[in-house]
Design an enzyme around this catalytic site. Structure first.
Site, PDB file in Angstrom:
ATOM      1  N   CYS A 110     -33.567   0.247 -62.052  1.00 34.06           N
ATOM      2  CA  CYS A 110     -34.695   1.170 -62.263  1.00 34.06           C
ATOM      3  C   CYS A 110     -35.956   0.755 -61.528  1.00 34.06           C
ATOM      4  O   CYS A 110     -36.892   1.545 -61.411  1.00 34.06           O
ATOM      5  CB  CYS A 110     -34.987   1.306 -63.748  1.00 34.06           C
ATOM      6  SG  CYS A 110     -33.584   1.949 -64.661  1.00 34.06           S
ATOM      7  N   HIS A 257     -41.930   4.643 -64.200  1.00 35.76           N
ATOM      8  CA  HIS A 257     -40.489   4.898 -64.293  1.00 35.76           C
ATOM      9  C   HIS A 257     -40.173   5.602 -65.608  1.00 35.76           C
ATOM     10  O   HIS A 257     -40.630   5.192 -66.677  1.00 35.76           O
ATOM     11  CB  HIS A 257     -39.726   3.575 -64.195  1.00 35.76           C
ATOM     12  CG  HIS A 257     -38.305   3.706 -64.617  1.00 35.76           C
ATOM     13  ND1 HIS A 257     -37.446   4.600 -64.025  1.00 35.76           N
ATOM     14  CD2 HIS A 257     -37.593   3.090 -65.599  1.00 35.76           C
ATOM     15  CE1 HIS A 257     -36.271   4.523 -64.616  1.00 35.76           C
ATOM     16  NE2 HIS A 257     -36.329   3.610 -65.565  1.00 35.76           N
ATOM     17  N   ASN A 287     -33.311   9.460 -67.466  1.00 37.11           N
ATOM     18  CA  ASN A 287     -33.584   8.249 -66.678  1.00 37.11           C
ATOM     19  C   ASN A 287     -32.702   8.270 -65.424  1.00 37.11           C
ATOM     20  O   ASN A 287     -31.481   8.126 -65.524  1.00 37.11           O
ATOM     21  CB  ASN A 287     -33.285   7.015 -67.543  1.00 37.11           C
ATOM     22  CG  ASN A 287     -33.528   5.709 -66.808  1.00 37.11           C
ATOM     23  OD1 ASN A 287     -33.704   5.687 -65.598  1.00 37.11           O
ATOM     24  ND2 ASN A 287     -33.521   4.615 -67.552  1.00 37.11           N
TER      25      ASN A 287
HETATM   26  O1  UT7 Z   1     -34.483   2.092 -67.485  1.00 40.23           O
HETATM   27  C1  UT7 Z   1     -34.860   0.798 -67.854  1.00 40.23           C
HETATM   28  C2  UT7 Z   1     -33.948   0.172 -68.831  1.00 40.23           C
HETATM   29  N1  UT7 Z   1     -33.747   0.875 -70.074  1.00 40.23           N
HETATM   30  C3  UT7 Z   1     -34.717   0.921 -70.982  1.00 40.23           C
HETATM   31  O2  UT7 Z   1     -35.837   0.553 -70.766  1.00 40.23           O
HETATM   32  C4  UT7 Z   1     -34.331   1.451 -72.346  1.00 40.23           C
HETATM   33  C5  UT7 Z   1     -35.320   0.950 -73.357  1.00 40.23           C
HETATM   34  N2  UT7 Z   1     -34.940   1.284 -74.720  1.00 40.23           N
HETATM   35  C6  UT7 Z   1     -35.091   2.523 -75.268  1.00 40.23           C
HETATM   36  O3  UT7 Z   1     -35.499   3.452 -74.623  1.00 40.23           O
HETATM   37  C7  UT7 Z   1     -34.768   2.681 -76.738  1.00 40.23           C
HETATM   38  O4  UT7 Z   1     -34.581   1.421 -77.310  1.00 40.23           O
HETATM   39  C8  UT7 Z   1     -33.536   3.565 -76.997  1.00 40.23           C
HETATM   40  C9  UT7 Z   1     -33.837   5.012 -76.666  1.00 40.23           C
HETATM   41  C10 UT7 Z   1     -32.356   3.082 -76.180  1.00 40.23           C
HETATM   42  C11 UT7 Z   1     -33.161   3.505 -78.477  1.00 40.23           C
HETATM   43  O5  UT7 Z   1     -34.282   3.902 -79.280  1.00 40.23           O
HETATM   44  P1  UT7 Z   1     -34.777   2.995 -80.479  1.00 40.23           P
HETATM   45  O6  UT7 Z   1     -35.872   3.734 -81.120  1.00 40.23           O
HETATM   46  O7  UT7 Z   1     -35.062   1.625 -79.964  1.00 40.23           O
HETATM   47  O8  UT7 Z   1     -33.516   3.007 -81.425  1.00 40.23           O
HETATM   48  P2  UT7 Z   1     -32.619   1.763 -81.907  1.00 40.23           P
HETATM   49  O9  UT7 Z   1     -31.727   1.297 -80.819  1.00 40.23           O
HETATM   50  O10 UT7 Z   1     -33.495   0.757 -82.589  1.00 40.23           O
HETATM   51  O11 UT7 Z   1     -31.747   2.485 -82.987  1.00 40.23           O
HETATM   52  C12 UT7 Z   1     -32.334   3.094 -84.171  1.00 40.23           C
HETATM   53  C13 UT7 Z   1     -31.225   3.787 -84.946  1.00 40.23           C
HETATM   54  C14 UT7 Z   1     -30.015   2.902 -85.170  1.00 40.23           C
HETATM   55  O12 UT7 Z   1     -29.502   3.191 -86.440  1.00 40.23           O
HETATM   56  P3  UT7 Z   1     -29.827   2.204 -87.683  1.00 40.23           P
HETATM   57  O13 UT7 Z   1     -29.261   0.863 -87.289  1.00 40.23           O
HETATM   58  O14 UT7 Z   1     -31.315   2.190 -87.819  1.00 40.23           O
HETATM   59  O15 UT7 Z   1     -29.111   2.862 -88.813  1.00 40.23           O
HETATM   60  C15 UT7 Z   1     -29.037   3.380 -84.127  1.00 40.23           C
HETATM   61  O16 UT7 Z   1     -27.682   3.172 -84.504  1.00 40.23           O
HETATM   62  O17 UT7 Z   1     -30.769   4.923 -84.218  1.00 40.23           O
HETATM   63  C16 UT7 Z   1     -29.348   4.840 -84.052  1.00 40.23           C
HETATM   64  N3  UT7 Z   1     -29.010   5.449 -82.777  1.00 40.23           N
HETATM   65  C17 UT7 Z   1     -28.761   6.765 -82.645  1.00 40.23           C
HETATM   66  N4  UT7 Z   1     -28.720   7.755 -83.539  1.00 40.23           N
HETATM   67  C18 UT7 Z   1     -28.444   8.996 -83.085  1.00 40.23           C
HETATM   68  C19 UT7 Z   1     -28.940   4.876 -81.549  1.00 40.23           C
HETATM   69  N5  UT7 Z   1     -28.651   5.800 -80.618  1.00 40.23           N
HETATM   70  C20 UT7 Z   1     -28.526   6.976 -81.272  1.00 40.23           C
HETATM   71  C21 UT7 Z   1     -28.243   8.287 -80.854  1.00 40.23           C
HETATM   72  N6  UT7 Z   1     -28.225   9.266 -81.797  1.00 40.23           N
HETATM   73  N7  UT7 Z   1     -28.020   8.615 -79.582  1.00 40.23           N
END
Ligand code: UT7
EC number: 2.3.1.180
Length: 339
Positions: A110, A257, A287
């Site tokens: 990225c 980005h 992304n």
């Molecule tokens: O391009 C450069 C590299 N990439 C990045 O910079 C990505 C950076 N990270 C992010 O953008 C975010 O961390 C994500 C969008 C990937 C995830 O968002 P988040 O707010 O950090 O969610 P999380 O991973 O902490 O997950 C929160 C909850 C979890 O459930 P529990 O454990 O709280 O019950 C996940 O299992 O959301 C759940 N979850 C989902 N639920 C529905 C994770 N993905 C999904 C999904 N749909 N697609």
């Protein structure tokens, strides 16, 4: 001597996948994806399309925008090249009718646009080229596990390109001082374990069937990356601003980005940049890794939001880990809308 942006263009594959369509085969929801990432839809490649084709379309538009039919070198930033070997850039140059010009890929995920900009500007500074066609192109959705709800909603395919020419520092469109950095100690936060020499050596070059299917796809530690993305893009932006002798108030547009709308907003907040000076198009494209920044520039320039004389701060962060930032004063360009 400086590298000056003289042309800009972008291209997206025609197939749109909305959140609702995605969730027909994934345990997620439109609401979750919108609120946690800002994404509403993304474009994806279909059979017969690959990074090569996307790069050719974007590159042709940047050449047209610059009023050029030739260039001295083609650099493609991509982490989803058509094949592990060779680089995709020579084939892209060939298909663009650029004959036997220098052509190579760089792989900085990225942050590919910032690393590629520095590399392309370096070719010009070294006297190796008078002009460089620099393309960020990705078909990264092909490397994402269709069953993984952590990664599948986030990524989209597309390409953006700039034509860089030798010019004077301070000239409209000249690329300012570039800050780049990396932290390989955190390489595992965003990685595709299989397909490379480590996995091949471990299997003795045989027995690929024993490699777990998920290892052929992207593994991502989202939460840890989120924190790193905000910290690194903020710090790199501050460094680039300081090197350019700009204050935050000087910035008309922050072009960051598009990894997650919340990450872009958090960086802007850390920098004290008001929301109306923050460029965003992740809602429509997701992304797109190395294509993210040139697609965003194309979007804003084509509809006249980004105007000649505007002061632009660019920042990116991605796998590696790697990051970078730079500044530029926007030039007068003829840019076609791509969607
Ligand atoms: O391009 C450069 C590299 N990439 C990045 O910079 C990505 C950076 N990270 C992010 O953008 C975010 O961390 C994500 C969008 C990937 C995830 O968002 P988040 O707010 O950090 O969610 P999380 O991973 O902490 O997950 C929160 C909850 C979890 O459930 P529990 O454990 O709280 O019950 C996940 O299992 O959301 C759940 N979850 C989902 N639920 C529905 C994770 N993905 C999904 C999904 N749909 N697609």
């Amino acid at each position: 001597m400086a590298a000056v942006i003289a042309g800009l263009g972008g291209w997206l594959p025609p197939k749109i996948v909305t959140n609702d369509e995605l969730c027909e085969s994934l345990d997620s929801s439109d609401k979750w994806i919108r609120t946690r990432t800002g994404i509403q839809e993304r474009r994806v490649v279909t059979a017969g399309l690959s990074t090569r084709d996307i790069a050719v379309e974007a590159g042709a538009r940047a050449l047209k925008s610059a009023g050029e039919s030739t260039t001295d070198a083609v650099v493609v930033a991509t982490t989803s090249a058509d094949r592990l070997c060779p680089a995709v850039a020579p084939e892209v140059a060939h298909l663009l009718g650029l004959d036997t010009v220098a052509a190579f890929d760089i792989t900085s995920a990225c942050s590919g646009f910032l690393y590629g900009l520095a590399t392309s500007a370096g070719l010009i500074a070294a006297g190796a080229a008078e002009s460089v066609l620099f393309i960020g192109a990705e078909a990264f959705t092909t490397l994402v596990n269709p069953e993984d709800r952590n990664t599948r909603p986030i990524f989209g395919d597309g390409g953006g390109a700039v034509l860089l020419r030798a010019g004077r520092p301070g000239q409209l469109g000249s690329v300012g001082p570039i800050d780049l950095g990396s932290d390989g100690a955190k390489a595992d936060l965003l990685a595709i374990p299989a397909g490379g020499s480590r996995q091949r050596a471990a299997s003795g070059g045989l027995g690929f069937d024993a490699v777990p299917t998920e290892d052929w796809y992207l593994h991502m530690s989202g939460r840890a990356l989120y924190t790193q993305a905000v910290e690194r893009m903020t710090q790199s932006s501050r460094t680039a601003l300081a090197r350019a002798g700009w204050r935050v108030d000087d910035v008309d547009w922050f072009v960051g980005h598009q990894a997650n709308a919340r990450i872009v907003a958090a960086v802007a907040e850390e920098l004290d940049l008001p929301a109306e000076r923050v460029a965003v198009n992740i809602d429509k494209v997701g992304n797109t890794l190395a294509a993210s920044i040139p697609l965003l520039l194309t979007d804003y320039a084509a509809r006249g939001a980004l105007r000649p004389g505007d002061r632009v701060l660019l920042a990116a962060f991605g796998a590696g880990l790697s990051w970078g930032a730079t500044t530029m004063v926007w030039p007068k360009l003829a840019v076609d809308a791509f969607r």
